[in-house]
Design a protein around this motif. Structure first.
Motif, PDB file in Angstrom:
ATOM      1  N   LEU A 154       0.789  -1.232   0.000  1.00 23.70           N
ATOM      2  CA  LEU A 154       0.000   0.000   0.000  1.00 23.70           C
ATOM      3  C   LEU A 154       0.826   1.290   0.000  1.00 23.70           C
ATOM      4  O   LEU A 154       0.477   2.264  -0.658  1.00 23.70           O
ATOM      5  CB  LEU A 154      -0.967  -0.010   1.194  1.00 23.70           C
ATOM      6  N   ARG A 155       1.924   1.308   0.707  1.00 28.05           N
ATOM      7  CA  ARG A 155       2.696   2.566   0.808  1.00 28.05           C
ATOM      8  C   ARG A 155       3.414   2.941  -0.484  1.00 28.05           C
ATOM      9  O   ARG A 155       3.866   4.079  -0.622  1.00 28.05           O
ATOM     10  CB  ARG A 155       3.706   2.450   1.933  1.00 28.05           C
ATOM     11  N   ARG A 156       3.584   2.009  -1.384  1.00 25.36           N
ATOM     12  CA  ARG A 156       4.356   2.298  -2.592  1.00 25.36           C
ATOM     13  C   ARG A 156       3.541   2.158  -3.873  1.00 25.36           C
ATOM     14  O   ARG A 156       4.063   2.366  -4.960  1.00 25.36           O
ATOM     15  CB  ARG A 156       5.579   1.377  -2.678  1.00 25.36           C
ATOM     16  N   THR A 157       2.294   1.766  -3.769  1.00 21.43           N
ATOM     17  CA  THR A 157       1.464   1.721  -4.969  1.00 21.43           C
ATOM     18  C   THR A 157       1.220   3.150  -5.439  1.00 21.43           C
ATOM     19  O   THR A 157       1.523   4.118  -4.738  1.00 21.43           O
ATOM     20  CB  THR A 157       0.124   1.023  -4.689  1.00 21.43           C
ATOM     21  N   HIS A 158       0.652   3.278  -6.628  1.00 23.46           N
ATOM     22  CA  HIS A 158       0.446   4.610  -7.193  1.00 23.46           C
ATOM     23  C   HIS A 158      -0.814   5.242  -6.603  1.00 23.46           C
ATOM     24  O   HIS A 158      -1.814   5.448  -7.276  1.00 23.46           O
ATOM     25  CB  HIS A 158       0.425   4.537  -8.713  1.00 23.46           C
ATOM     26  N   THR A 308       6.355  -3.301  -2.728  1.00 19.63           N
ATOM     27  CA  THR A 308       6.624  -2.362  -3.784  1.00 19.63           C
ATOM     28  C   THR A 308       6.666  -2.964  -5.176  1.00 19.63           C
ATOM     29  O   THR A 308       5.950  -2.540  -6.075  1.00 19.63           O
ATOM     30  CB  THR A 308       7.986  -1.715  -3.514  1.00 19.63           C
ATOM     31  N   THR A 312       3.444  -2.393  -7.747  1.00 18.97           N
ATOM     32  CA  THR A 312       3.636  -1.509  -8.901  1.00 18.97           C
ATOM     33  C   THR A 312       3.961  -2.307 -10.166  1.00 18.97           C
ATOM     34  O   THR A 312       4.171  -1.711 -11.215  1.00 18.97           O
ATOM     35  CB  THR A 312       4.796  -0.513  -8.680  1.00 18.97           C
TER      36      THR A 312
ATOM     37  N   THR B 121       1.440   5.200   6.526  1.00 21.31           N
ATOM     38  CA  THR B 121       1.211   4.525   5.245  1.00 21.31           C
ATOM     39  C   THR B 121       0.625   5.473   4.205  1.00 21.31           C
ATOM     40  O   THR B 121       1.080   5.521   3.053  1.00 21.31           O
ATOM     41  CB  THR B 121       0.271   3.313   5.437  1.00 21.31           C
ATOM     42  N   LEU B 124       3.151   8.097   2.973  1.00 20.68           N
ATOM     43  CA  LEU B 124       4.086   7.513   2.012  1.00 20.68           C
ATOM     44  C   LEU B 124       3.405   7.304   0.662  1.00 20.68           C
ATOM     45  O   LEU B 124       3.998   7.570  -0.390  1.00 20.68           O
ATOM     46  CB  LEU B 124       4.628   6.183   2.537  1.00 20.68           C
ATOM     47  N   SER B 125       2.174   6.831   0.678  1.00 24.02           N
ATOM     48  CA  SER B 125       1.506   6.539  -0.607  1.00 24.02           C
ATOM     49  C   SER B 125       1.311   7.804  -1.436  1.00 24.02           C
ATOM     50  O   SER B 125       1.349   7.763  -2.663  1.00 24.02           O
ATOM     51  CB  SER B 125       0.174   5.815  -0.386  1.00 24.02           C
ATOM     52  N   ASN B 128       5.336   9.312  -2.129  1.00 22.28           N
ATOM     53  CA  ASN B 128       6.129   8.424  -2.972  1.00 22.28           C
ATOM     54  C   ASN B 128       5.621   8.442  -4.411  1.00 22.28           C
ATOM     55  O   ASN B 128       6.397   8.636  -5.355  1.00 22.28           O
ATOM     56  CB  ASN B 128       6.073   7.000  -2.416  1.00 22.28           C
ATOM     57  N   HIS B 129       4.328   8.245  -4.587  1.00 21.09           N
ATOM     58  CA  HIS B 129       3.799   8.164  -5.948  1.00 21.09           C
ATOM     59  C   HIS B 129       3.974   9.479  -6.694  1.00 21.09           C
ATOM     60  O   HIS B 129       4.475   9.511  -7.830  1.00 21.09           O
ATOM     61  CB  HIS B 129       2.311   7.784  -5.891  1.00 21.09           C
ATOM     62  N   HIS B 158      -2.050   3.757 -13.006  1.00 21.52           N
ATOM     63  CA  HIS B 158      -2.549   2.707 -12.116  1.00 21.52           C
ATOM     64  C   HIS B 158      -3.884   3.127 -11.516  1.00 21.52           C
ATOM     65  O   HIS B 158      -4.013   3.391 -10.326  1.00 21.52           O
ATOM     66  CB  HIS B 158      -1.503   2.370 -11.066  1.00 21.52           C
ATOM     67  N   ALA B 162      -4.599   7.665  -9.793  1.00 21.49           N
ATOM     68  CA  ALA B 162      -3.203   7.856 -10.201  1.00 21.49           C
ATOM     69  C   ALA B 162      -3.131   8.746 -11.441  1.00 21.49           C
ATOM     70  O   ALA B 162      -2.210   9.558 -11.588  1.00 21.49           O
ATOM     71  CB  ALA B 162      -2.536   6.511 -10.478  1.00 21.49           C
TER      72      ALA B 162
END
Lengths: 472, 472
Positions: A154-158, A308, A312, B121, B124-125, B128-129, B158, B162
């Motif tokens: 979840l933290r690195r998805t778009h 991650t 992604t 979380t 970061l989401s 990061n994105h 995504h 996104a």
């Protein structure tokens, strides 16, 4: 934000022109993936449920039309023809969870041309993304060879919406859980997760952190052991776990370093402490390649957590998907552009166990024992049945995986399975190409007079089809 | 779906433990990117605005607590301590649009430990994105060397959310428009787009399609010319455009094949037809590398449209981002795990034109002429000012790009710029590491007695800080 305006502007400019020209004849668009990314031997169909939700609700409101007018710098009245336009077409699609190959339609949309065009962008965004991630996730399940895999992405998805879908398609491919509470709640999945390094750092030492965690959580606990020095962390976890007597279900988590070597050391230390039933969870940059290496090395890892790279689909974050007009007003059409040519006509995919798929025209008879992959899932803009569920999709995938040839299932250098093209589809493609290259673009009457049965069937024509009013 | 439950479960299990232990002392978490992906020389800060929206609204409702209880298989009363918990902390952050380097915090969150942990979380989401995609998009703008770049990514991002963020960060980096109507509407961008291949295919021939389009759209028009055969498409477009006399703003679009060669042929054909003011738009799999090649070859492309590869940041679809506890209850902390060690203490980044950035502790004096990058953007859980706007973010980016060294700006093989580490930060890192390795994890009193000024400043401590009630 309206879902209707979540679209490429050109869908709107095209629809306006179609309406002005009276071109509301029946169109069929085929959504498929041209070629697979290098390290994929097959795809897993995903995204259909959210696509059908979108189509069910699709209706252009006055507010949407005003937004369209504003970005087009046009008076509101110019957009009036779109107001109230809803999706009333037919959708044939491959159910979620099925294995799909390059060139095989995941979905065919048949509707009056303006409707079928306006929904393009959103449909692609759903099917492309979810099929991309499902096709990565399934490889982790295959690599794990029976060990549970859980989603930590979840933290690195778009963004969060992408994270929800990643958790959902993970479950579809067989993941045992997700860290994402909202996804676990919405889809009834197992939720997984215990502590971060920050938790350990907030306490004077690891043992104090583990003891505090156990005080707050009466059930089985998982301790993260790599904050400072993994063997020391494992020893601290063993001391605390020995005193706890929480029964089965406790675990330690390794999140950095040489996961295989650390897992062996940890396993030995836990076993020596009489903690043979404490499991080892591995995480930290894992994907199917990392899992495969650990599994093949015999590392004593019980559960794999992926984040991650899987959420992604990092090595292939998109598919070469297309939503192509294949038939308009009874006339098969195609695009000739170099490297992007498309096959004309409405299609069906026939799957027979032990044989390559056959990509055929919709009206063709199935080979003996073959199953058609595309099913009618929407008529007149309404679902033909209740929403599908994840367990059913997972069951379909399990069935399809059992029949795929081994080279397609490989983790490294898979060989993509490919469908055979039916004789009639090949012939139609050749004919339409010849006609287009000759500049004779409207050859529907020629098709009908070829002496063979019609190349596309008519029996299942959707309701609501209008005659084309203007064929200049 | 609640934003509060859009979180990794472990944030909840940790927060519950902190509350049980009375550990609501002040914590600072630092959000930064450890290392840049291979083909990035710098990052563009993005995602702060949506992160602040989330923090502003963050409050655990009874429904959220019930969802947490359900996935934890705990009685509702066990989650009661979380009900009503809101974010009341301080946020210092780098404004959107600024250039950021590896190791430089994009954001530091200072709040009572359970609050600061629960928001990890989602923050970061967002960061990061959006930083991932902004850092890709800016390279397209650089490669285009003054030519407009527009975003066509919505169908391959995504999911739609996104896609909205991709359009927004594109505008931040200087894109001239987006195909995404909802994004153009929401953020006041130019919306771009005309027709797909399906539009051409729905007509008997290209010329009929172009004429119909012009009938529906009275302003400048763009014709897609590569559906069948590009030179033929250009000729048809030229015939229609010659008769239209729509003035400047008309264009043709090339979407496949050798874009450079086709652009030259098309330019010659258009010029020969007296259509020197008809622009050429190139699209189809473009990213900064494709744009760079076309620009360097002198191809007569006027506008570049980018989609899939940019909207998904396909060559680097995530960043190695972290949200790390750097201080708890006045005690600097760090993680020692191999390859993932973090630097302790609250930080500031000082930027001086013509010099490397300096990564320092928050209390340090700025070097002469230096500008601090982290600003206080939230206090007591409320924004310190109105929401930022995209134009301001774009202006900041333009300013920062002008001062970056050329190797960081390169399209091929960029050399990442790196910050210098201040003497005091280096010293603190060494001291905390030594303390942790010696097993003396609580050494805050030692820092204070070192004879030098305190290593982190106290003056700006956020309101709402509570004394730690339990330091076992």
């Amino acid at each position: 934000m309206s879902h209707v305006t979540t679209t490429d502007l050109y869908e709107v400019t095209m629809a306006l022109s179609y309406l002005k020209e009276g071109m509301d004849g029946t169109a069929t668009f085929s959504l498929f993936v041209r070629d697979l990314p290098p390290d994929r031997g097959f795809l897993v169909s995903a995204g259909l449920e959210s696509a059908l939700d979108y189509l069910t609700d699709f209706r252009v409101t006055r507010g949407d039309a005003e937004d369209f007018a504003a970005v087009l710098h046009r008076p509101r009245r110019d957009l009036e023809p779109l107001v109230g336009l809803a999706f009333r077409g037919e959708v044939r699609a491959v159910p979620e969870g099925r294995v799909v190959l390059a060139g095989e339609p995941l979905m065919e949309v048949t509707a009056p041309l303006p409707q079928a065009q306006l929904v393009e962008t959103y449909l692609l965004s759903q099917i492309n993304h979810q099929t991309t991630v499902a096709s990565k996730a399934v490889r982790c399940v295959l690599a794990a060879a029976g060990h549970p895999v859980v989603d930590f992405s979840l933290r690195r998805t778009h963004g969060p919406q992408a994270g929800m879908q990643a958790a959902r398609v993970g479950a579809m491919t067989g993941f045992a859980g997700t860290s994402n509470v909202a996804a676990a709640t919405r889809w009834g999945m197992h939720a997984s997760g215990t502590m971060a390094h920050s938790y350990i750092e907030a306490f004077p030492d690891e043992e104090a952190a583990f003891r505090a965690f156990a005080r707050a959580h009466p059930g089985p606990v998982t301790f993260l052991v790599d904050t400072y020095d993994t063997p020391g962390g494992v020893a601290a976890a063993a001391r605390v776990l020995t005193g706890l007597r929480r029964g089965t279900g406790c675990a330690i988590r390794l999140d950095s370093g040489d996961l295989g070597a650390l897992a062996r050391q940890a396993r030995a230390a836990l076993d020596a402490a009489g903690l043979g039933d404490v499991a080892i969870i591995a995480s930290g940059g894992l994907d199917e390649y990392g899992i495969d290496a650990l599994v093949r090395s015999g590392a004593p890892v019980d559960v794999y957590a992926v984040g991650t790279r899987v959420g992604t689909s990092a090595d292939a974050p998109y598919l070469d998907s297309a939503y192509k007009l294949v038939e308009y007003d009874g006339r098969p059409v195609m695009k000739l552009s170099s490297a992007k040519a498309t096959a004309p006509g409405r299609k069906q995919v026939f799957r027979t166990v032990g044989q390559p798929d056959r990509l055929a025209l919709r009206g063709e008879s199935p080979p003996a024992g073959a199953e058609p992959l595309l099913r009618t899932v929407m008529r007149d803009g309404r679902r033909t049945g209740p929403p599908d569920d994840l367990a059913a999709a997972h069951a379909r995938l399990t069935g399809d995986l059992a029949t795929l040839p081994e080279p397609a299932l490989r983790i490294h250098n898979p060989e993509p399975s490919r469908p055979q093209i039916s004789h009639r589809l090949s012939r139609l493609t050749t004919e339409v190409r010849r006609r287009l290259q000759a500049g004779v673009h409207d050859g529907s009457s020629r098709d009908r007079s070829s002496g063979e049965p019609p190349l596309t069937d008519r029996e299942e024509a959707p309701r609501g089809v209008h005659a084309t009013k203007n064929r200049s």
